[in-house]
Design a protein around this motif. Structure first.
Motif, mmCIF file in Angstrom:
data_model
loop_
_atom_site.group_PDB
_atom_site.id
_atom_site.type_symbol
_atom_site.label_atom_id
_atom_site.label_comp_id
_atom_site.label_asym_id
_atom_site.label_seq_id
_atom_site.Cartn_x
_atom_site.Cartn_y
_atom_site.Cartn_z
ATOM 1 N N TRP A 16 -14.301 -8.103 -10.819
ATOM 2 C CA TRP A 16 -15.150 -7.883 -9.629
ATOM 3 C C TRP A 16 -14.419 -7.136 -8.523
ATOM 4 O O TRP A 16 -15.034 -6.585 -7.620
ATOM 5 C CB TRP A 16 -15.656 -9.230 -9.098
ATOM 6 N N ASN A 17 -13.084 -7.081 -8.636
ATOM 7 C CA ASN A 17 -12.303 -6.433 -7.573
ATOM 8 C C ASN A 17 -11.823 -5.047 -8.011
ATOM 9 O O ASN A 17 -10.886 -4.508 -7.439
ATOM 10 C CB ASN A 17 -11.118 -7.334 -7.214
ATOM 11 N N ARG A 18 -12.479 -4.473 -9.019
ATOM 12 C CA ARG A 18 -12.024 -3.177 -9.537
ATOM 13 C C ARG A 18 -12.571 -1.997 -8.758
ATOM 14 O O ARG A 18 -12.301 -0.872 -9.086
ATOM 15 C CB ARG A 18 -12.438 -3.033 -10.997
ATOM 16 N N GLY A 19 -13.398 -2.252 -7.800
ATOM 17 C CA GLY A 19 -13.961 -1.147 -7.023
ATOM 18 C C GLY A 19 -15.216 -1.615 -6.323
ATOM 19 O O GLY A 19 -15.727 -2.708 -6.605
ATOM 20 N N TRP A 20 -15.734 -0.775 -5.420
ATOM 21 C CA TRP A 20 -16.880 -1.184 -4.610
ATOM 22 C C TRP A 20 -18.131 -1.498 -5.408
ATOM 23 O O TRP A 20 -18.825 -2.470 -5.107
ATOM 24 C CB TRP A 20 -17.143 -0.157 -3.498
ATOM 25 N N PRO A 21 -18.447 -0.716 -6.441
ATOM 26 C CA PRO A 21 -19.673 -1.040 -7.183
ATOM 27 C C PRO A 21 -19.682 -2.484 -7.698
ATOM 28 O O PRO A 21 -20.717 -3.150 -7.658
ATOM 29 C CB PRO A 21 -19.658 -0.044 -8.342
ATOM 30 N N TYR A 22 -18.516 -2.969 -8.137
ATOM 31 C CA TYR A 22 -18.461 -4.336 -8.657
ATOM 32 C C TYR A 22 -18.570 -5.359 -7.528
ATOM 33 O O TYR A 22 -19.207 -6.400 -7.665
ATOM 34 C CB TYR A 22 -17.167 -4.563 -9.446
ATOM 35 N N ARG A 23 -17.943 -5.044 -6.388
ATOM 36 C CA ARG A 23 -18.032 -5.975 -5.244
ATOM 37 C C ARG A 23 -19.459 -6.031 -4.723
ATOM 38 O O ARG A 23 -19.982 -7.101 -4.422
ATOM 39 C CB ARG A 23 -17.081 -5.528 -4.126
ATOM 40 N N VAL A 24 -20.087 -4.865 -4.636
ATOM 41 C CA VAL A 24 -21.477 -4.841 -4.157
ATOM 42 C C VAL A 24 -22.374 -5.613 -5.120
ATOM 43 O O VAL A 24 -23.283 -6.330 -4.698
ATOM 44 C CB VAL A 24 -21.970 -3.384 -3.980
ATOM 45 N N PHE A 25 -22.090 -5.510 -6.417
ATOM 46 C CA PHE A 25 -22.868 -6.272 -7.399
ATOM 47 C C PHE A 25 -22.791 -7.769 -7.098
ATOM 48 O O PHE A 25 -23.806 -8.467 -7.071
ATOM 49 C CB PHE A 25 -22.354 -5.998 -8.817
ATOM 50 N N LEU A 26 -21.569 -8.264 -6.826
ATOM 51 C CA LEU A 26 -21.399 -9.688 -6.534
ATOM 52 C C LEU A 26 -22.148 -10.076 -5.263
ATOM 53 O O LEU A 26 -22.826 -11.102 -5.213
ATOM 54 C CB LEU A 26 -19.922 -10.024 -6.360
ATOM 55 N N LEU A 27 -22.024 -9.210 -4.232
ATOM 56 C CA LEU A 27 -22.718 -9.494 -2.971
ATOM 57 C C LEU A 27 -24.231 -9.498 -3.189
ATOM 58 O O LEU A 27 -24.944 -10.328 -2.632
ATOM 59 C CB LEU A 27 -22.354 -8.454 -1.908
ATOM 60 N N ARG A 28 -24.690 -8.562 -4.045
ATOM 61 C CA ARG A 28 -26.125 -8.496 -4.337
ATOM 62 C C ARG A 28 -26.596 -9.803 -4.978
ATOM 63 O O ARG A 28 -27.622 -10.370 -4.592
ATOM 64 C CB ARG A 28 -26.384 -7.327 -5.295
ATOM 65 N N GLU A 29 -25.819 -10.318 -5.933
ATOM 66 C CA GLU A 29 -26.195 -11.570 -6.593
ATOM 67 C C GLU A 29 -26.157 -12.723 -5.600
ATOM 68 O O GLU A 29 -27.004 -13.597 -5.607
ATOM 69 C CB GLU A 29 -25.255 -11.860 -7.768
ATOM 70 N N LEU A 30 -25.120 -12.679 -4.728
ATOM 71 C CA LEU A 30 -24.956 -13.719 -3.723
ATOM 72 C C LEU A 30 -26.100 -13.707 -2.713
ATOM 73 O O LEU A 30 -26.445 -14.742 -2.131
ATOM 74 C CB LEU A 30 -23.622 -13.474 -2.998
ATOM 75 N N SER A 31 -26.711 -12.531 -2.517
ATOM 76 C CA SER A 31 -27.770 -12.418 -1.510
ATOM 77 C C SER A 31 -28.938 -13.343 -1.845
ATOM 78 O O SER A 31 -29.663 -13.774 -0.952
ATOM 79 C CB SER A 31 -28.235 -10.967 -1.377
ATOM 80 N N ALA A 32 -29.093 -13.671 -3.121
ATOM 81 C CA ALA A 32 -30.176 -14.586 -3.501
ATOM 82 C C ALA A 32 -29.944 -15.959 -2.871
ATOM 83 O O ALA A 32 -30.899 -16.640 -2.473
ATOM 84 C CB ALA A 32 -30.243 -14.704 -5.018
#
Ligand code: SF4
Ligand code: FES
Lengths: 253, 129
Positions: free
Chosen positions: B14-30
């Protein structure tokens, strides 16, 4: 310094299955040429410095799909990754992530190949039309339905970008699912039901969490993430339709 | 002879770049959206308790802590919405007159609906009933 005398450092992943218990990195200075891609630098190394260096390549024009490697941590076709993108370097070259490594940058593709075969990526007919009836005709609009998904060159960059494939051994992965979708959407194909069991299972589309990086790294704009999400919508529709006491017109499979 | 190197699995993906971090934040937004629903249900339940309880609850919401919580939730809700808008053209192919609607047009349409709906809500607040 002129570009003729400039060099760049390549940090290359090395692993030899007969002698190494662990991989290591070896640094090489290679000449910098503006028109060189990473693959050119590797070929120069192999010709001039170290003939044992192992990696796959063939077409040098983004068609064969064999030269994929991690370049500075990102999955790339090394034949279209220019050195100039990474200057002043160093440039780290590693095998594609998520696969076992045969040697140096050569990954083991058995798992990918088996999964690809499993989804029957070819046109299936319940009954072949006789040759006298001519070819199966298709309108431009029917072709457009799947054309994008047919551009895949099996380079497996999307697998290297996918954290689900990295962690779930059973997951079919982006390109395999995109290719399954490519045939499912083909108006000439009748193999939807044969593929369904595998694709609609957990290790098919439902393992995908839609990270979306498969589509970002794809050199052919296949957009496997779109193929998978579309298949999810189809599977969901199908589930709800199956709950109805009747089949709505045009909806039956 | 060690043989091929087994495939490596790393939990640091998840820390390999912004797309992966944004993915986690997107899931967390739920989760943020779920928390907001709970806050909203609490508010509604206070309405049932009568005007006094409702006003007390409103006073509580004036607390800076709740302002911060709501601001964070608003940020996550924006992320949730915009990432969903981007996901829609990927999961649906809409054809109009035999031609596929371009993704940009679909996304634009959804933003237009969003702005429109927000204006209606805003108007409902501003208009004296
Ligand atoms: S979908 Fe794209 S990235 Fe994946 S194997 Fe096919 S061409 Fe390569
Ligand atoms: S060498 Fe064929 S795709 Fe790069």
């Amino acid at each position: 310094m002129t570009t003729e005398t400039m060099t760049v450092t390549l940090e290359v992943f090395r692993y030899h299955p007969d002698t190494d218990s662990e991989p290591s990195y070896q640094s090489y200075e290679v000449p910098y040429r503006e028109e060189w891609v990473v693959l050119d630098a590797l070929n120069w190394l192999k010709d001039e410095v170290d003939g044992t260096l192992s990696y796959r390549w063939s077409c040098r024009m983004g068609v064969c799909g064999s030269c994929g490697m991690m370049v500075n941590g990102y999955p790339r076709l090394t034949c279209n990754a220019f050195l100039r993108e990474f200057m002043p370097g160093p440039i780290r070259v590693e095998p594609l992530r998520g696969f076992p490594v045969e040697r140096d940058m050569v990954t083991v593709l058995d798992d990918f190949m088996e999964k690809l075969t499993d989804v029957k990526p070819y046109i299936i007919r319940e009954e072949e039309q006789s040759l006298d009836d001519g070819e199966y005709l298709q309108s431009p609009s029917q072709l457009a339905d799947f054309k994008q998904f047919s551009m895949c060159i099996n380079c497996t960059l999307c697998y290297a970008a996918c954290p689900v494939y990295e962690h779930e051994d059973e997951f079919l992965g982006p390109a395999v699912l995109a290719l399954a979708q490519r045939y499912n959407l083909d108006s000439r194909d009748q193999g939807n039901e044969q593929r369904q069991q595998l694709i609609w299972a957990d290790e098919g589309i439902w393992d995908c969490t839609f990270v979306g990086e498969c589509s970002a790294v794809c050199p052919k704009d296949v957009d496997p993430a779109a193929a998978i999400q579309q298949a999810k919508v189809e599977a969901t529709n199908n589930f709800f339709i199956s709950l109805l006491p009747f089949t709505p017109p045009g909806m039956g499979r | 002879m060690p043989g091929p190197l087994p495939r490596a699995k790393s939990n640091a993906w998840w820390n390999r770049g912004w797309p992966y971090r944004v993915f986690l934040l997107r899931e967390l937004s739920a989760v943020a959206v779920a928390v907001y629903i709970v806050l909203l249900l609490l508010l509604v339940s206070q309405v049932r308790e009568g005007r006094g309880a409702f006003n007390d609850h409103l006073d509580l919401l004036e607390n800076p802590l709740f302002w911060i919580i709501h601001a964070v939730i608003l940020g996550f809700a924006q992320l949730h919405t915009s990432t969903w808008f981007r996901a829609v053209p990927k999961s649906m192919r809409v054809k109009l007159g035999g031609r596929a609607v371009p993704p940009e047009a679909m996304i634009f349409g959804m933003y237009a609906l969003w702005v429109g709906a927000s204006l209606v809500v805003l108007a409902a607040f501003l208009v004296e009933w």
